[in-house]
Design an enzyme around this catalytic site. Structure first.
Site, short mmCIF file in Angstrom:
data_model
loop_
_atom_site.label_atom_id
_atom_site.label_comp_id
_atom_site.label_asym_id
_atom_site.label_seq_id
_atom_site.Cartn_x
_atom_site.Cartn_y
_atom_site.Cartn_z
N ARG A 138 0.85 -1.20 0.00
CA ARG A 138 0.00 0.00 0.00
C ARG A 138 0.88 1.24 0.00
O ARG A 138 0.88 2.03 0.94
CB ARG A 138 -0.98 -0.08 1.15
CG ARG A 138 -2.00 -1.17 0.84
CD ARG A 138 -3.02 -1.31 1.88
NE ARG A 138 -4.34 -1.12 1.30
CZ ARG A 138 -5.46 -1.29 1.97
NH1 ARG A 138 -5.43 -1.64 3.22
NH2 ARG A 138 -6.62 -1.10 1.38
N GLN A 143 -1.19 2.79 -5.65
CA GLN A 143 -2.59 3.10 -5.32
C GLN A 143 -3.56 2.69 -6.43
O GLN A 143 -4.65 2.22 -6.17
CB GLN A 143 -2.74 4.59 -5.02
CG GLN A 143 -2.55 4.87 -3.54
CD GLN A 143 -2.65 6.34 -3.20
OE1 GLN A 143 -2.83 7.18 -4.06
NE2 GLN A 143 -2.51 6.65 -1.93
N ASP A 146 -4.58 -1.00 -6.20
CA ASP A 146 -4.97 -1.48 -4.87
C ASP A 146 -6.40 -2.04 -4.89
O ASP A 146 -7.38 -1.33 -4.67
CB ASP A 146 -4.84 -0.29 -3.89
CG ASP A 146 -5.07 -0.70 -2.45
OD1 ASP A 146 -5.54 -1.82 -2.21
OD2 ASP A 146 -4.79 0.12 -1.56
N SER A 149 -8.46 -1.57 -1.64
CA SER A 149 -9.14 -0.28 -1.48
C SER A 149 -10.36 -0.16 -2.40
O SER A 149 -11.43 0.26 -1.97
CB SER A 149 -8.18 0.87 -1.77
OG SER A 149 -7.28 1.01 -0.71
N TYR A 242 -1.75 0.27 9.47
CA TYR A 242 -2.78 -0.62 9.99
C TYR A 242 -2.86 -0.49 11.50
O TYR A 242 -1.97 0.08 12.14
CB TYR A 242 -2.47 -2.07 9.62
CG TYR A 242 -2.66 -2.37 8.16
CD1 TYR A 242 -3.94 -2.52 7.63
CD2 TYR A 242 -1.58 -2.49 7.31
CE1 TYR A 242 -4.12 -2.80 6.29
CE2 TYR A 242 -1.75 -2.77 5.97
CZ TYR A 242 -3.02 -2.92 5.46
OH TYR A 242 -3.21 -3.20 4.13
#
Ligand code: NAD
Length: 394
Positions: A138, A143, A146, A149, A242
Protein backbone atom coordinates in the site's frame (compact mmCIF):
# COMPACT_ATOMS: atom_id res chain seq x y z
CA UNK A 1 3.86 -9.38 6.04
CA UNK A 2 7.21 -10.95 5.23
CA UNK A 3 8.19 -10.60 1.62
CA UNK A 4 11.03 -12.42 -0.06
CA UNK A 5 12.56 -10.09 -2.64
CA UNK A 6 12.61 -12.10 -5.78
CA UNK A 7 14.82 -11.97 -8.80
CA UNK A 8 13.25 -15.03 -10.38
CA UNK A 9 12.64 -15.03 -14.09
CA UNK A 10 10.23 -16.58 -16.56
CA UNK A 11 11.12 -17.05 -20.18
CA UNK A 12 10.17 -14.07 -22.34
CA UNK A 13 7.17 -14.67 -24.51
CA UNK A 14 7.93 -14.58 -28.16
CA UNK A 15 4.29 -14.95 -29.19
CA UNK A 16 1.60 -12.27 -28.88
CA UNK A 17 0.26 -11.51 -25.44
CA UNK A 18 -3.06 -13.31 -25.00
CA UNK A 19 -5.15 -12.05 -22.08
CA UNK A 20 -7.90 -14.46 -20.97
CA UNK A 21 -10.74 -13.41 -18.69
CA UNK A 22 -12.69 -16.14 -16.92
CA UNK A 23 -16.36 -16.28 -16.04
CA UNK A 24 -16.31 -16.40 -12.25
CA UNK A 25 -17.63 -19.66 -10.78
CA UNK A 26 -17.87 -18.90 -7.04
CA UNK A 27 -21.46 -18.80 -5.72
CA UNK A 28 -22.79 -15.22 -5.62
CA UNK A 29 -19.78 -13.81 -7.46
CA UNK A 30 -21.21 -11.32 -9.96
CA UNK A 31 -18.03 -9.43 -10.73
CA UNK A 32 -15.77 -9.83 -13.74
CA UNK A 33 -12.04 -9.12 -13.94
CA UNK A 34 -12.17 -6.75 -16.90
CA UNK A 35 -14.68 -4.43 -18.55
CA UNK A 36 -15.08 -3.35 -22.19
CA UNK A 37 -13.47 0.06 -21.57
CA UNK A 38 -10.27 -1.63 -20.40
CA UNK A 39 -10.43 -4.28 -23.14
CA UNK A 40 -10.32 -1.47 -25.68
CA UNK A 41 -7.05 -0.24 -24.16
CA UNK A 42 -5.59 -3.76 -24.26
CA UNK A 43 -6.58 -4.40 -27.87
CA UNK A 44 -5.25 -0.98 -28.93
CA UNK A 45 -1.94 -2.00 -27.34
CA UNK A 46 -1.93 -5.03 -29.63
CA UNK A 47 -2.90 -7.72 -27.12
CA UNK A 48 -5.36 -10.44 -27.98
CA UNK A 49 -8.18 -10.43 -25.44
CA UNK A 50 -10.38 -13.46 -24.91
CA UNK A 51 -13.47 -13.29 -22.74
CA UNK A 52 -15.26 -16.44 -21.62
CA UNK A 53 -18.85 -16.45 -22.87
CA UNK A 54 -21.08 -14.49 -20.46
CA UNK A 55 -18.15 -13.61 -18.17
CA UNK A 56 -19.53 -10.09 -17.73
CA UNK A 57 -23.21 -10.97 -17.63
CA UNK A 58 -23.49 -10.85 -13.83
CA UNK A 59 -22.04 -7.33 -13.81
CA UNK A 60 -24.17 -6.22 -16.79
CA UNK A 61 -21.39 -6.19 -19.38
CA UNK A 62 -22.81 -8.34 -22.20
CA UNK A 63 -20.56 -10.19 -24.68
CA UNK A 64 -21.53 -7.70 -27.43
CA UNK A 65 -19.75 -4.86 -25.63
CA UNK A 66 -16.55 -6.87 -25.30
CA UNK A 67 -16.72 -7.79 -29.00
CA UNK A 68 -17.16 -4.11 -29.89
CA UNK A 69 -14.05 -3.36 -27.81
CA UNK A 70 -12.06 -5.86 -29.89
CA UNK A 71 -12.25 -9.01 -27.74
CA UNK A 72 -12.95 -12.55 -28.89
CA UNK A 73 -15.54 -14.57 -27.03
CA UNK A 74 -14.40 -18.06 -26.00
CA UNK A 75 -17.31 -20.52 -25.78
CA UNK A 76 -15.83 -22.42 -22.83
CA UNK A 77 -12.98 -22.69 -20.34
CA UNK A 78 -10.66 -24.88 -22.43
CA UNK A 79 -10.92 -22.63 -25.52
CA UNK A 80 -10.32 -19.62 -23.25
CA UNK A 81 -7.24 -20.94 -21.49
CA UNK A 82 -5.58 -22.71 -24.42
CA UNK A 83 -2.35 -20.78 -25.09
CA UNK A 84 -3.25 -17.87 -22.77
CA UNK A 85 -0.31 -15.72 -21.63
CA UNK A 86 -2.12 -13.95 -18.76
CA UNK A 87 -5.31 -15.10 -17.06
CA UNK A 88 -7.31 -12.44 -15.19
CA UNK A 89 -9.72 -13.45 -12.46
CA UNK A 90 -11.55 -12.00 -9.48
CA UNK A 91 -11.60 -15.14 -7.32
CA UNK A 92 -8.78 -17.71 -7.30
CA UNK A 93 -8.94 -20.41 -10.00
CA UNK A 94 -10.20 -23.89 -9.15
CA UNK A 95 -7.96 -26.97 -9.26
CA UNK A 96 -9.77 -28.02 -12.46
CA UNK A 97 -8.78 -24.68 -14.06
CA UNK A 98 -5.19 -25.08 -12.96
CA UNK A 99 -4.97 -28.46 -14.72
CA UNK A 100 -5.73 -26.63 -17.98
CA UNK A 101 -2.98 -24.01 -17.57
CA UNK A 102 0.29 -24.37 -19.43
CA UNK A 103 3.63 -23.91 -17.70
CA UNK A 104 4.56 -20.21 -17.25
CA UNK A 105 1.00 -18.97 -17.73
CA UNK A 106 0.57 -15.91 -15.52
CA UNK A 107 -2.52 -15.74 -13.28
CA UNK A 108 -3.44 -12.36 -11.80
CA UNK A 109 -6.23 -11.76 -9.28
CA UNK A 110 -7.36 -11.99 -5.68
CA UNK A 111 -5.95 -15.28 -4.34
CA UNK A 112 -7.48 -15.39 -0.84
CA UNK A 113 -4.40 -17.32 0.13
CA UNK A 114 -5.34 -18.82 3.50
CA UNK A 115 -8.46 -20.45 2.02
CA UNK A 116 -6.87 -21.74 -1.19
CA UNK A 117 -3.72 -23.54 -0.18
CA UNK A 118 -4.35 -26.70 -2.26
CA UNK A 119 -4.92 -24.66 -5.42
CA UNK A 120 -1.80 -22.61 -4.76
CA UNK A 121 0.22 -25.79 -4.22
CA UNK A 122 -1.13 -27.17 -7.50
CA UNK A 123 -0.19 -23.96 -9.35
CA UNK A 124 3.31 -24.33 -7.89
CA UNK A 125 3.52 -27.94 -9.14
CA UNK A 126 2.34 -26.97 -12.61
CA UNK A 127 4.88 -24.10 -12.71
CA UNK A 128 2.25 -21.44 -13.20
CA UNK A 129 3.20 -17.87 -12.25
CA UNK A 130 0.73 -16.30 -9.83
CA UNK A 131 0.33 -12.70 -8.66
CA UNK A 132 -1.94 -12.21 -5.64
CA UNK A 133 -3.17 -8.64 -5.87
CA UNK A 134 -4.12 -8.48 -2.19
CA UNK A 135 -0.35 -8.54 -1.56
CA UNK A 136 0.33 -5.37 -3.56
CA UNK A 137 2.06 -3.02 -1.07
CA UNK A 138 0.00 0.00 0.00
CA UNK A 139 2.51 2.53 -1.26
CA UNK A 140 1.61 5.65 -3.20
CA UNK A 141 2.87 4.28 -6.53
CA UNK A 142 0.62 1.23 -6.17
CA UNK A 143 -2.59 3.10 -5.32
CA UNK A 144 -4.04 2.57 -8.79
CA UNK A 145 -3.54 -1.21 -8.38
CA UNK A 146 -4.97 -1.48 -4.87
CA UNK A 147 -7.83 -3.97 -5.17
CA UNK A 148 -8.29 -3.99 -1.38
CA UNK A 149 -9.14 -0.28 -1.48
CA UNK A 150 -11.31 -0.35 -4.60
CA UNK A 151 -13.32 -3.33 -3.41
CA UNK A 152 -13.58 -2.02 0.17
CA UNK A 153 -15.02 1.18 -1.31
CA UNK A 154 -17.71 -0.90 -3.05
CA UNK A 155 -18.26 -2.93 0.13
CA UNK A 156 -18.64 0.14 2.35
CA UNK A 157 -21.18 1.65 -0.02
CA UNK A 158 -23.14 -1.62 -0.28
CA UNK A 159 -23.14 -1.98 3.54
CA UNK A 160 -24.74 1.45 4.04
CA UNK A 161 -27.39 0.74 1.40
CA UNK A 162 -28.10 -2.71 2.88
CA UNK A 163 -28.43 -1.16 6.34
CA UNK A 164 -30.81 1.55 5.10
CA UNK A 165 -32.90 -1.08 3.30
CA UNK A 166 -33.30 -3.10 6.49
CA UNK A 167 -33.89 -0.17 8.84
CA UNK A 168 -37.52 0.55 9.73
CA UNK A 169 -36.76 4.28 9.93
CA UNK A 170 -36.04 7.06 7.45
CA UNK A 171 -32.40 8.08 7.54
CA UNK A 172 -32.84 11.83 6.84
CA UNK A 173 -34.57 14.41 8.97
CA UNK A 174 -37.97 15.29 7.50
CA UNK A 175 -40.21 18.20 8.27
CA UNK A 176 -43.63 17.39 6.87
CA UNK A 177 -47.29 18.22 7.40
CA UNK A 178 -47.48 14.87 9.19
CA UNK A 179 -44.86 15.94 11.68
CA UNK A 180 -41.11 16.13 12.06
CA UNK A 181 -38.96 13.05 11.75
CA UNK A 182 -35.63 12.94 13.55
CA UNK A 183 -32.67 11.68 11.48
CA UNK A 184 -31.46 8.15 12.15
CA UNK A 185 -28.19 7.68 14.02
CA UNK A 186 -25.59 5.60 12.22
CA UNK A 187 -22.46 4.35 13.98
CA UNK A 188 -19.46 3.14 12.00
CA UNK A 189 -16.87 1.07 13.86
CA UNK A 190 -13.57 0.95 11.98
CA UNK A 191 -12.93 3.95 9.74
CA UNK A 192 -10.60 2.42 7.14
CA UNK A 193 -11.46 2.43 3.45
CA UNK A 194 -14.81 0.59 3.78
CA UNK A 195 -15.78 2.49 6.93
CA UNK A 196 -15.12 5.89 5.35
CA UNK A 197 -17.24 4.97 2.32
CA UNK A 198 -20.03 3.78 4.63
CA UNK A 199 -19.81 7.11 6.50
CA UNK A 200 -19.97 9.12 3.26
CA UNK A 201 -22.95 7.09 2.01
CA UNK A 202 -24.90 7.33 5.28
CA UNK A 203 -24.23 11.10 5.38
CA UNK A 204 -25.58 11.45 1.84
CA UNK A 205 -28.70 9.60 2.94
CA UNK A 206 -29.13 12.26 5.61
CA UNK A 207 -28.27 10.29 8.77
CA UNK A 208 -26.41 11.61 11.82
CA UNK A 209 -23.16 9.67 11.68
CA UNK A 210 -20.71 8.80 14.44
CA UNK A 211 -17.56 6.77 13.92
CA UNK A 212 -14.80 5.19 15.91
CA UNK A 213 -11.39 3.81 15.05
CA UNK A 214 -8.36 2.91 17.16
CA UNK A 215 -6.14 4.94 14.83
CA UNK A 216 -6.42 8.63 15.81
CA UNK A 217 -5.36 9.51 12.25
CA UNK A 218 -8.75 8.22 11.08
CA UNK A 219 -10.38 11.04 13.10
CA UNK A 220 -9.29 13.67 10.60
CA UNK A 221 -10.86 11.76 7.72
CA UNK A 222 -14.04 11.03 9.67
CA UNK A 223 -14.51 14.71 10.55
CA UNK A 224 -13.78 15.78 6.98
CA UNK A 225 -16.84 13.75 5.94
CA UNK A 226 -18.99 15.66 8.42
CA UNK A 227 -19.29 12.82 10.94
CA UNK A 228 -18.52 12.87 14.66
CA UNK A 229 -15.39 10.99 15.72
CA UNK A 230 -15.54 9.20 19.07
CA UNK A 231 -12.29 9.76 20.97
CA UNK A 232 -10.73 7.16 23.26
CA UNK A 233 -7.25 8.61 23.82
CA UNK A 234 -5.59 5.41 22.65
CA UNK A 235 -3.10 5.43 19.82
CA UNK A 236 -3.17 1.96 18.27
CA UNK A 237 -1.55 2.86 15.01
CA UNK A 238 0.64 -0.13 14.08
CA UNK A 239 2.92 -0.84 11.14
CA UNK A 240 2.10 0.33 7.61
CA UNK A 241 -0.89 2.44 8.68
CA UNK A 242 -2.78 -0.62 9.99
CA UNK A 243 -4.05 -1.00 13.53
CA UNK A 244 -2.17 -2.99 16.21
CA UNK A 245 -3.97 -5.26 18.67
CA UNK A 246 -5.14 -3.47 21.86
CA UNK A 247 -3.97 -4.40 25.36
CA UNK A 248 -6.63 -5.97 27.70
CA UNK A 249 -6.96 -2.65 29.61
CA UNK A 250 -7.39 -0.66 26.41
CA UNK A 251 -9.98 -3.18 25.25
CA UNK A 252 -12.12 -2.57 28.40
CA UNK A 253 -12.00 1.20 27.93
CA UNK A 254 -12.94 0.81 24.29
CA UNK A 255 -15.77 -1.57 25.16
CA UNK A 256 -17.43 0.94 27.52
CA UNK A 257 -17.34 3.80 25.03
CA UNK A 258 -18.41 1.68 22.07
CA UNK A 259 -21.26 0.05 24.02
CA UNK A 260 -22.76 3.44 24.89
CA UNK A 261 -22.58 4.53 21.24
CA UNK A 262 -24.07 1.23 20.02
CA UNK A 263 -27.01 1.58 22.41
CA UNK A 264 -28.02 4.95 20.90
CA UNK A 265 -27.58 3.91 17.23
CA UNK A 266 -30.29 2.89 14.76
CA UNK A 267 -27.69 1.38 12.44
CA UNK A 268 -24.22 0.06 13.25
CA UNK A 269 -21.80 -0.84 10.47
CA UNK A 270 -18.67 -2.60 11.66
CA UNK A 271 -15.51 -2.95 9.57
CA UNK A 272 -12.79 -3.35 12.22
CA UNK A 273 -10.01 -5.75 11.42
CA UNK A 274 -6.37 -6.35 12.23
CA UNK A 275 -4.41 -8.02 9.38
CA UNK A 276 -3.71 -11.72 9.96
CA UNK A 277 -5.79 -11.90 13.15
CA UNK A 278 -9.35 -12.71 14.15
CA UNK A 279 -11.53 -9.57 14.00
CA UNK A 280 -11.89 -7.77 17.38
CA UNK A 281 -15.26 -8.28 19.09
CA UNK A 282 -16.62 -4.76 19.62
CA UNK A 283 -20.30 -5.55 20.26
CA UNK A 284 -20.98 -8.12 22.98
CA UNK A 285 -24.19 -10.14 23.16
CA UNK A 286 -25.29 -8.05 26.20
CA UNK A 287 -24.74 -4.81 24.28
CA UNK A 288 -27.11 -5.98 21.55
CA UNK A 289 -29.78 -6.36 24.26
CA UNK A 290 -29.41 -2.63 25.06
CA UNK A 291 -30.15 -1.56 21.46
CA UNK A 292 -33.44 -0.18 20.22
CA UNK A 293 -35.89 -2.64 18.63
CA UNK A 294 -35.55 -2.34 14.85
CA UNK A 295 -31.86 -1.45 15.02
CA UNK A 296 -29.62 -3.01 12.37
CA UNK A 297 -26.02 -4.22 12.59
CA UNK A 298 -24.10 -4.90 9.37
CA UNK A 299 -20.91 -6.75 10.22
CA UNK A 300 -18.33 -6.50 7.44
CA UNK A 301 -15.84 -8.46 9.50
CA UNK A 302 -18.05 -11.58 9.44
CA UNK A 303 -15.53 -13.47 7.33
CA UNK A 304 -12.78 -13.06 9.94
CA UNK A 305 -14.96 -13.93 12.94
CA UNK A 306 -17.18 -10.83 13.19
CA UNK A 307 -17.11 -7.60 15.24
CA UNK A 308 -20.39 -8.57 16.91
CA UNK A 309 -20.57 -11.63 19.13
CA UNK A 310 -23.90 -12.67 17.56
CA UNK A 311 -22.84 -12.39 13.92
CA UNK A 312 -23.23 -15.50 11.79
CA UNK A 313 -21.24 -15.51 8.57
CA UNK A 314 -23.52 -14.94 5.58
CA UNK A 315 -26.65 -15.15 7.76
CA UNK A 316 -29.21 -12.73 9.16
CA UNK A 317 -29.81 -13.18 12.89
CA UNK A 318 -32.62 -11.48 14.86
CA UNK A 319 -32.05 -11.01 18.60
CA UNK A 320 -33.88 -8.63 20.98
CA UNK A 321 -35.57 -7.07 17.93
CA UNK A 322 -32.17 -6.24 16.41
CA UNK A 323 -31.24 -7.45 12.91
CA UNK A 324 -27.62 -8.62 12.68
CA UNK A 325 -26.31 -9.31 9.19
CA UNK A 326 -22.93 -10.84 8.35
CA UNK A 327 -22.89 -10.58 4.55
CA UNK A 328 -19.97 -11.97 2.59
CA UNK A 329 -18.63 -10.44 -0.58
CA UNK A 330 -20.55 -7.16 -0.46
CA UNK A 331 -18.61 -5.73 -3.44
CA UNK A 332 -20.37 -8.36 -5.60
CA UNK A 333 -23.67 -6.57 -4.78
CA UNK A 334 -22.52 -3.57 -6.82
CA UNK A 335 -20.89 -5.64 -9.56
CA UNK A 336 -20.96 -3.04 -12.35
CA UNK A 337 -18.81 -0.47 -10.60
CA UNK A 338 -16.87 -2.93 -8.45
CA UNK A 339 -15.81 -4.69 -11.71
CA UNK A 340 -14.98 -1.38 -13.37
CA UNK A 341 -12.67 -0.41 -10.49
CA UNK A 342 -11.14 -3.88 -10.29
CA UNK A 343 -10.52 -3.86 -14.06
CA UNK A 344 -8.71 -0.51 -13.80
CA UNK A 345 -6.58 -1.90 -10.94
CA UNK A 346 -5.61 -4.87 -13.14
CA UNK A 347 -4.91 -2.66 -16.14
CA UNK A 348 -2.53 -0.63 -14.02
CA UNK A 349 -0.86 -3.76 -12.65
CA UNK A 350 -0.42 -5.19 -16.15
CA UNK A 351 1.40 -2.03 -17.21
CA UNK A 352 4.24 -3.20 -14.90
CA UNK A 353 4.12 -6.74 -16.19
CA UNK A 354 4.05 -6.12 -19.94
CA UNK A 355 6.19 -3.41 -21.51
CA UNK A 356 5.14 -1.07 -24.31
CA UNK A 357 6.55 -3.42 -26.92
CA UNK A 358 4.19 -6.12 -25.65
CA UNK A 359 6.90 -8.19 -23.99
CA UNK A 360 6.14 -9.79 -20.64
CA UNK A 361 8.83 -8.69 -18.21
CA UNK A 362 11.58 -11.22 -17.76
CA UNK A 363 12.22 -10.33 -14.13
CA UNK A 364 10.04 -9.44 -11.19
CA UNK A 365 12.38 -7.11 -9.31
CA UNK A 366 9.98 -4.15 -9.19
CA UNK A 367 8.84 -3.80 -5.56
CA UNK A 368 5.17 -4.16 -6.49
CA UNK A 369 5.72 -7.26 -8.63
CA UNK A 370 8.10 -8.84 -6.11
CA UNK A 371 5.70 -8.28 -3.21
CA UNK A 372 2.67 -9.69 -4.99
CA UNK A 373 4.46 -12.63 -6.65
CA UNK A 374 2.95 -15.66 -4.94
CA UNK A 375 4.18 -18.54 -7.08
CA UNK A 376 6.80 -18.73 -9.82
CA UNK A 377 8.82 -21.46 -11.54
CA UNK A 378 7.65 -24.16 -9.12
CA UNK A 379 8.24 -22.16 -5.93
CA UNK A 380 6.04 -20.28 -3.48
CA UNK A 381 7.53 -16.80 -3.01
CA UNK A 382 5.42 -15.46 -0.15
CA UNK A 383 6.82 -16.49 3.22
CA UNK A 384 3.53 -16.68 5.15
CA UNK A 385 1.92 -18.77 2.38
CA UNK A 386 4.97 -21.01 2.17
CA UNK A 387 4.75 -21.66 5.93
CA UNK A 388 1.05 -22.55 5.64
CA UNK A 389 1.66 -24.85 2.66
CA UNK A 390 4.64 -26.54 4.34
CA UNK A 391 2.63 -26.86 7.59
CA UNK A 392 -0.19 -28.54 5.67
CA UNK A 393 2.37 -30.76 3.87
CA UNK A 394 0.97 -29.71 0.50
P1 NAD B 1 -8.60 -2.76 7.50
O1 NAD B 1 -9.64 -3.34 6.61
O2 NAD B 1 -7.40 -3.59 7.84
O3 NAD B 1 -9.30 -2.34 8.90
C1 NAD B 1 -10.43 -1.48 8.92
C2 NAD B 1 -10.29 -0.47 10.04
O4 NAD B 1 -10.53 -1.11 11.30
C3 NAD B 1 -8.94 0.20 10.14
O5 NAD B 1 -9.11 1.59 9.97
C4 NAD B 1 -8.46 -0.16 11.54
O6 NAD B 1 -7.72 0.88 12.15
C5 NAD B 1 -9.78 -0.38 12.26
N1 NAD B 1 -9.70 -1.16 13.52
C6 NAD B 1 -8.91 -2.22 13.83
N2 NAD B 1 -9.13 -2.62 15.10
C7 NAD B 1 -10.10 -1.81 15.61
C8 NAD B 1 -10.77 -1.72 16.85
N3 NAD B 1 -10.47 -2.56 17.86
N4 NAD B 1 -11.70 -0.76 17.02
C9 NAD B 1 -12.00 0.11 16.01
N5 NAD B 1 -11.40 0.07 14.82
C10 NAD B 1 -10.46 -0.86 14.60
O7 NAD B 1 -8.10 -1.36 6.98
P2 NAD B 1 -8.09 -0.72 5.52
O8 NAD B 1 -9.39 -0.11 5.23
O9 NAD B 1 -7.58 -1.74 4.58
O10 NAD B 1 -7.03 0.46 5.71
C11 NAD B 1 -5.96 0.37 6.63
C12 NAD B 1 -5.06 1.58 6.52
O11 NAD B 1 -4.35 1.56 5.29
C13 NAD B 1 -5.77 2.91 6.59
O12 NAD B 1 -4.96 3.80 7.32
C14 NAD B 1 -5.80 3.38 5.17
O13 NAD B 1 -5.90 4.77 5.04
C15 NAD B 1 -4.45 2.85 4.72
N6 NAD B 1 -4.38 2.74 3.26
C16 NAD B 1 -3.28 3.27 2.63
C17 NAD B 1 -3.19 3.21 1.24
C18 NAD B 1 -2.01 3.79 0.51
O14 NAD B 1 -1.91 3.60 -0.65
N7 NAD B 1 -1.13 4.45 1.14
C19 NAD B 1 -4.18 2.58 0.52
C20 NAD B 1 -5.28 2.04 1.20
C21 NAD B 1 -5.35 2.12 2.57
Amino acid sequence: MVVIMCTATVPQKTKNVVIAVVKEQAPGEQRVATVPEVVEKFTKSGYEVRIEHNAGAGAFYPDDLYIAAGAKIAPGRSELLDGATIVLCVQPPTIADVEMLEENTIVVGFMNVANNLSTIARMRDRKVTVFALELVPRITRAQSMDILSSQATAGGYAAAILAAGNCPKFLPMLTTAAGTIRPATVLILGAGVAGLMAIATAKRLGAMVEAYDVRPAAGVQVRSLGAKFLELEINAEGQGGYARELTPQEKMKEQDMVSAAVARADIVITTASVPGRKAPVLIARETVATMRPGAVIIDLAAESGGNCELTQRDETVKEHGVTIMGPQNLPARVPFHASQMYAKNLQSFLSLLVDEAGVVTSEFTDEILASSLLVNAGEVHHKATLDLISGGKL
